[in-house]
Design a protein around this motif. Structure first.
Motif, PDB file in Angstrom:
ATOM      1  N   ASN A  65       2.167   2.608   6.207  1.00 27.05           N
ATOM      2  CA  ASN A  65       1.216   1.627   6.716  1.00 27.05           C
ATOM      3  C   ASN A  65       1.547   0.253   6.131  1.00 27.05           C
ATOM      4  O   ASN A  65       2.642   0.025   5.610  1.00 27.05           O
ATOM      5  N   GLY A  66       0.591  -0.663   6.185  1.00 26.00           N
ATOM      6  CA  GLY A  66       0.838  -2.002   5.665  1.00 26.00           C
ATOM      7  C   GLY A  66       1.112  -1.999   4.168  1.00 26.00           C
ATOM      8  O   GLY A  66       1.953  -2.763   3.683  1.00 26.00           O
ATOM      9  N   HIS A  67       0.422  -1.140   3.435  1.00 23.69           N
ATOM     10  CA  HIS A  67       0.667  -1.062   1.990  1.00 23.69           C
ATOM     11  C   HIS A  67       2.112  -0.643   1.702  1.00 23.69           C
ATOM     12  O   HIS A  67       2.707  -1.080   0.717  1.00 23.69           O
ATOM     13  N   THR A 145      -6.585 -11.047   7.305  1.00 23.08           N
ATOM     14  CA  THR A 145      -7.471 -10.307   8.188  1.00 23.08           C
ATOM     15  C   THR A 145      -8.905 -10.267   7.666  1.00 23.08           C
ATOM     16  O   THR A 145      -9.821  -9.992   8.428  1.00 23.08           O
ATOM     17  N   ASP A 172       3.403 -11.833   4.970  1.00 20.22           N
ATOM     18  CA  ASP A 172       2.688 -10.688   5.549  1.00 20.22           C
ATOM     19  C   ASP A 172       2.137 -11.138   6.902  1.00 20.22           C
ATOM     20  O   ASP A 172       1.190 -11.926   6.958  1.00 20.22           O
ATOM     21  N   GLN A 197       0.017  -0.748  13.706  1.00 25.45           N
ATOM     22  CA  GLN A 197      -1.312  -0.499  14.282  1.00 25.45           C
ATOM     23  C   GLN A 197      -2.126  -1.741  14.602  1.00 25.45           C
ATOM     24  O   GLN A 197      -3.323  -1.647  14.792  1.00 25.45           O
ATOM     25  N   LYS A 198      -1.474  -2.896  14.648  1.00 26.37           N
ATOM     26  CA  LYS A 198      -2.257  -4.102  14.947  1.00 26.37           C
ATOM     27  C   LYS A 198      -1.740  -4.709  16.251  1.00 26.37           C
ATOM     28  O   LYS A 198      -1.874  -4.083  17.288  1.00 26.37           O
TER      29      LYS A 198
HETATM   30  C1  LIG Z   1      -4.093  -4.388   7.852  1.00 27.89           C
HETATM   31  C2  LIG Z   1      -3.431  -5.308   6.916  1.00 27.89           C
HETATM   32  C3  LIG Z   1      -2.808  -4.869   5.744  1.00 27.89           C
HETATM   33  C4  LIG Z   1      -2.864  -3.456   5.262  1.00 27.89           C
HETATM   34  O1  LIG Z   1      -2.424  -2.542   6.157  1.00 27.89           O
HETATM   35  P1  LIG Z   1      -2.684  -0.970   5.877  1.00 27.89           P
HETATM   36  O2  LIG Z   1      -2.019  -0.365   7.037  1.00 27.89           O
HETATM   37  O3  LIG Z   1      -4.162  -0.787   5.868  1.00 27.89           O
HETATM   38  O4  LIG Z   1      -2.062  -0.625   4.592  1.00 27.89           O
HETATM   39  C5  LIG Z   1      -2.155  -5.794   4.964  1.00 27.89           C
HETATM   40  N1  LIG Z   1      -2.114  -7.085   5.304  1.00 27.89           N
HETATM   41  C6  LIG Z   1      -2.727  -7.562   6.410  1.00 27.89           C
HETATM   42  C7  LIG Z   1      -2.666  -9.016   6.727  1.00 27.89           C
HETATM   43  C8  LIG Z   1      -3.403  -6.682   7.248  1.00 27.89           C
HETATM   44  O5  LIG Z   1      -4.017  -7.142   8.343  1.00 27.89           O
END
Ligand SMILES: *Cc1c(COP(=O)(O)O)cnc(C)c1O
Length: 398
Positions: A65-67, A145, A172, A197-198
């Motif tokens: 994921n994002g992490h 976000t 990011d 997922q975004k």
């Molecule tokens: C959603 C998001 C994250 C974290 O993503 P995860 O998939 O929840 O780990 C990090 N940075 C930004 C800017 C985000 O929108």
């Protein structure tokens, strides 16, 4: 009787709406991972991913994921004891900094108010105060976000150059890629991270890192780089398994292929324009609501707002009450006010966020705003009039 039965709508900033085409592309038997159609399809992903980031350079895909993208960037950019300069304009800057600290990186935070973007002058000053160049990279969130603040990435690059500092620039863009304009090479970005997922409209599970030649060279010196996170085999590997350090995320990749096709069909410029217009429709409604009573957008200046998510404060407990009403009465799930107040503080219940990210069109946004209007009315939350007319006028182009 319930008015919530029907197709539920998740208007939170990730996971975003998943197109039927993406889900259908994932619905298949397990493919052979050693040869054949999967390999042929994956070969087509790389040029499209580069085009998406507006870069000629490299991209690595992780199952994560994002992490995971944060960790991938941190572990390749830094060695133990190195310094990161983290520009914080909301919750996600804090998150990236703490992910860095967890690896033994010294993360110096420059914290900006949650309503405004990075002040480039402070970045130049912080770098000028590092004559030994212990800061190896500047980490910044494009659209935070939580606060919904959007940073001017070219201005951050200019601030680094103004200091004459060799720090790399890592961004990011998880909440903004595929929604807001992003020009990796044009803006002088060395590392950019995203997740599936975004704006990319694929279920959570893929993390992406785009990297410049300079970033690739820097990773050769990093002692935090471990076999799994190492960029080198992922961007230069000659064996298919090296690209994913083991089994490929087969179904997510087929979903990604479909999402990239959808992006190519619409065109990136048209996608950015759609997000910009839908964001303006949301803001027009909030401007009308805030003309009377407690409702306020988090970011006052429209030029500093992301186009994929809008944050507002209604005052406690109105935020939580409205979210509850929308979900239980109308089938609409709104976002919480991430990082705007501690979760154990009553003020936490004062915030909402509305996502307009990815596979979202005018009727979805207008439906969301109408549902919020109904909820404000049902809960007797004080507000100005004319919100729906104002949003409709933006959509109508009037
Ligand atoms: C959603 C998001 C994250 C974290 O993503 P995860 O998939 O929840 O780990 C990090 N940075 C930004 C800017 C985000 O929108």
């Amino acid at each position: 009787m319930s008015l919530a039965n029907g197709r539920p709508y998740l208007a939170i900033p990730g996971p975003s709406v998943m197109p039927e085409r993406v889900l259908a592309a994932m619905h298949r038997a397990a493919p052979n991972i050693y040869a054949g159609p999967l390999h042929d399809m994956v070969a087509t992903l790389w040029p499209d991913l580069r085009a998406l980031a507006r870069t000629r350079h490299h991209v690595a895909i992780y199952i994560g994921n994002g992490h995971a993208a944060w960790e991938a960037a941190n572990s390749n950019l830094f060695s133990r004891g190195d310094k990161a300069l983290v520009l914080v304009t909301g919750q996600f800057g804090i998150g990236w900094a703490s992910a860095a600290r967890g690896l033994g990186i010294e993360a110096q935070q420059l914290v900006f108010p949650k309503q405004t973007p990075v002040d480039a002058m402070r970045v130049t000053m912080a770098l000028a105060a590092d004559p030994d160049h212990r800061i190896k990279a500047v980490l910044v969130t494009h659209v935070d976000t939580g606060s919904t603040v959007r940073n001017d990435i070219a201005a951050v690059r200019a601030a680094i150059d103004a200091a004459g500092h060799p720090a790399l620039l890592a961004v990011d863009a998880i909440a903004s890629l595929g929604c807001d304009r992003f020009e990796m090479d044009g803006w002088g970005v060395d590392v950019m991270i995203a997740a599936s997922q975004k704006g990319l409209m694929v279920p959570p599970g893929l993390a992406f890192v785009w990297l410049s030649e300079k970033a690739l060279a820097a990773c050769a010196k990093s002692d935090l780089r471990t076999p799994y996170w190492d960029w080198t085999p992922r961007v230069q590997g000659t064996e298919f398994w090296q690209l994913f350090c083991g089994t490929a995320p087969t179904h997510h990749l087929f979903g990604l292929r479909e999402a990239l096709d959808m992006i190519a069909e619409e065109g990136l410029e048209a996608i950015w324009a759609r997000h910009a217009t839908l964001a303006r429709a949301v803001w027009a409604a909030f401007d009308a609501w805030s003309a009377e009573g407690p409702i306020r957008l988090t970011v006052a200046d429209p030029d500093h707002r992301g186009h994929s998510v809008t944050g507002a404060q209604l005052g406690a407990p109105y935020g939580s009450e409205l979210r509850h009403w929308c979900e239980t009465t109308a089938g609409l799930t709104l976002g919480i006010g991430l990082g705007m107040a501690p979760p154990d503080d009553p003020a936490w219940h004062g915030f909402i966020r509305v996502a307009h990210m990815g596979h979202v069109n005018a009727h979805m946004v207008l439906g969301t705003l109408s549902t919020i209007e109904a909820g404000l009315r049902a809960l007797h939350i004080p507000r100005g009039a004319g919100a729906l007319e104002a949003a409709a006028a933006v959509v109508a182009g009037a």
